[in-house]
Design an enzyme around this catalytic site. Structure first.
Site, short mmCIF file in Angstrom:
data_model
loop_
_atom_site.label_atom_id
_atom_site.label_comp_id
_atom_site.label_asym_id
_atom_site.label_seq_id
_atom_site.Cartn_x
_atom_site.Cartn_y
_atom_site.Cartn_z
N ARG A 53 0.82 -1.22 0.00
CA ARG A 53 0.00 0.00 0.00
C ARG A 53 0.85 1.27 0.00
O ARG A 53 0.44 2.27 -0.58
CB ARG A 53 -0.94 -0.02 1.20
CG ARG A 53 -2.05 -1.02 1.01
CD ARG A 53 -2.88 -1.18 2.24
NE ARG A 53 -4.07 -1.95 1.96
CZ ARG A 53 -4.77 -2.56 2.88
NH1 ARG A 53 -4.41 -2.49 4.15
NH2 ARG A 53 -5.85 -3.25 2.56
N LYS A 63 -18.77 -18.20 1.31
CA LYS A 63 -20.22 -18.17 1.48
C LYS A 63 -20.98 -17.47 0.37
O LYS A 63 -20.52 -16.45 -0.15
CB LYS A 63 -20.55 -17.46 2.79
CG LYS A 63 -20.16 -18.27 4.01
CD LYS A 63 -20.57 -17.53 5.24
CE LYS A 63 -20.42 -18.39 6.48
NZ LYS A 63 -20.74 -17.62 7.68
N GLY A 81 -9.91 -9.73 -1.13
CA GLY A 81 -8.78 -10.20 -0.33
C GLY A 81 -8.13 -11.51 -0.72
O GLY A 81 -6.94 -11.55 -1.02
N GLY A 110 -12.92 -4.72 0.60
CA GLY A 110 -14.32 -4.38 0.87
C GLY A 110 -14.87 -3.36 -0.11
O GLY A 110 -16.02 -3.46 -0.56
P1 AMP Z 1 -14.26 -15.29 1.27
O1 AMP Z 1 -13.63 -14.53 2.39
O2 AMP Z 1 -15.73 -15.39 1.34
O3 AMP Z 1 -13.76 -14.84 -0.09
O4 AMP Z 1 -13.78 -16.79 1.45
C1 AMP Z 1 -12.44 -17.18 1.38
C2 AMP Z 1 -12.28 -18.46 2.16
O5 AMP Z 1 -13.11 -19.46 1.61
C3 AMP Z 1 -10.87 -19.00 2.11
O6 AMP Z 1 -10.31 -18.91 3.39
C4 AMP Z 1 -11.07 -20.45 1.68
O7 AMP Z 1 -10.32 -21.37 2.44
C5 AMP Z 1 -12.54 -20.69 1.93
N1 AMP Z 1 -13.07 -21.77 1.10
C6 AMP Z 1 -12.94 -21.93 -0.21
N2 AMP Z 1 -13.50 -23.09 -0.63
C7 AMP Z 1 -14.03 -23.68 0.48
C8 AMP Z 1 -14.71 -24.91 0.70
N3 AMP Z 1 -14.99 -25.73 -0.30
N4 AMP Z 1 -15.10 -25.19 1.96
C9 AMP Z 1 -14.80 -24.33 2.98
N5 AMP Z 1 -14.16 -23.16 2.82
C10 AMP Z 1 -13.75 -22.84 1.58
#
Ligand code: AMP
Length: 398
Positions: A35, A198, A354, A377
């Site tokens: 940054r 999610k 991220g 974000g």
């Molecule tokens: P996000 O912050 O929503 O972009 O999610 C990123 C996180 O999702 C990372 O830490 C990954 O380890 C997790 N992730 C990706 N695929 C899976 C999966 N199949 N089951 C559980 N966590 C996951």
């Protein structure tokens, strides 16, 4: 709104909101200076143009006033080296010291103000606090894309004290240009690759992207909510049962809008959430009880890579699997490589958010995609179709 490239900075004092929220270790050393590096061209442009620079930023999340570990003084040496000049420092972002140092500042000199968030007025968007910051300078520049989704004193409220003398720095300009290149001017076919844990964090993005892209490619933990919505067996995989109807509705809307939705057909599954679990590959909708899907499978990697390599514009947000564990990182690595290959053949690719940024850095592919966004974000809110207060404060029509 003024333009950094054409503005005459001669003898102007410019207060610049930068994003110096860098990680520090327990010896207060900077562990990732991305940054700070990103802000250098903006600062040098003002100095070379004959202006003086007053830098303001937050660092971390101080709760109750000043705290040693969140002091911006820890970055003075690094910043001075990068700029090739001794950066001055005000121990308080407002008050007598800041006023005195700002008023004595000469052309080409740089003053860094102490952490804005030592005042709760910053995040509250307090007008009187913003006015005190504004009084230090003749011109306001916002170059902190990472906080552009916040209506804080230094990111948005301050702009009203500069009715005409306000502009974006290069980081902001580049971020906004790259998003526009994908969402507004994207050459077809436009493909959004979405992953992460999610659906709940991404559903607004999916709905907003439906009117802007040709293909939506889904991976990561969120794929299982879609697979279950399609009637698949997902074993113990991550799922959001309350979003199954929402997932169905998104797929139906995609169909109506001629957007092709790609859901994984196979998955790498494990009997526990552990790199050393028992691991096998199976059809994505036939995961046995007691097993969970932690990455996309080889057939899915081939299909997704094909779509990506036949796209002219690619947006990537979120890993395809639990890439932090080596045994479930293949999907994310291969998708990152497919995006790099497509880019080398002329596609425009934007990586934002991220974890996908962490992934391209981890696999040394940051220079092989067109643009890597610095604002997690803020980027997500932009993709959701929201107006960012930090952007609207400078260009009200944006
Ligand atoms: P996000 O912050 O929503 O972009 O999610 C990123 C996180 O999702 C990372 O830490 C990954 O380890 C997790 N992730 C990706 N695929 C899976 C999966 N199949 N089951 C559980 N966590 C996951």
């Amino acid at each position: 709104m003024k333009n950094i490239d054409t503005y005459n900075f001669t003898d102007k004092k410019v207060i610049v909101r930068v994003d110096f929220n860098v990680p520090l270790n327990d010896k207060f050393e900077i562990t990732d200076d991305t940054r700070i590096r990103a802000a250098i061209p903006t600062i040098q442009k003002i100095r070379e143009g004959g202006g003086a620079v007053i830098l303001m930023s937050h660092l971390g999340r101080p709760k109750n006033g000043p705290e040693e570990k969140f002091s911006l003084k820890h970055i003075i040496t690094d910043l001075s080296e990068k700029l090739g000049t001794d950066v001055q420092f005000a121990n308080n972002c407002i008050g007598a010291e800041a006023v005195a140092k700002a008023s004595k500042l000469k052309a080409g000199e740089v003053l860094l103000l102490e952490n804005l968030r030592f005042y709760k007025e910053e995040t509250k968007g307090d007008k009187a606090f913003a006015e005190k910051l504004a009084a230090l300078a003749d011109v306001y520049m916002n170059d902190a894309f990472g906080t552009a989704h916040r209506a804080h004193a230094s990111t948005a409220i301050i702009a009203q004290f500069f009715p005409t003398e306000k502009m974006f720095g290069y980081v902001m300009n580049n971020e906004l240009a790259s998003i526009n290149k994908v969402l507004k001017e994207g050459e077809k076919p436009v493909t959004a690759v979405l992953g992460g844990a999610k659906v709940s964090g991404k559903i607004e993005i999916i709905n907003s992207l439906l009117s802007k892209v040709d293909n939506i490619v889904i991976g990561g933990g969120m794929m299982f909510t879609f697979i279950k919505a399609l009637g698949g067996q997902i074993g113990n995989s991550l799922v959001e049962n309350d979003l199954i109807e929402t997932a169905k509705a998104a797929m139906q809307k995609a169909d109506e809008m001629n957007v092709t939705f790609y859901i994984p057909t196979d998955a790498v599954i494990a009997d526990k959430f552990d790199n050393n679990a028992n691991i096998k590959t199976c059809q994505a909708g036939e995961i046995p009880d007691g097993w969970m899907g932690l990455d996309i499978g080889p057939e899915t990697i081939r299909t997704f890579s094909d779509v990506i390599e036949n796209s002219a514009t690619i947006l990537w947000n979120g890993p395809m699997g639990v890439f932090e564990m080596d045994n479930f990182s293949k999907g994310t690595i291969e998708i990152a490589q497919a995006i790099a290959r497509s880019t080398s053949k002329g596609a425009y690719s934007l990586v934002g958010g991220g974890d996908s940024v962490a992934a391209v850095n981890k696999y040394n592919l940051a220079n092989e995609v067109s643009y890597v966004s610095t604002g997690g974000g803020a980027m997500l809110e932009f993709l959701e179709g929201k107006t960012l207060p930090g952007v609207a404060a400078i260009t009200p029509s944006a």
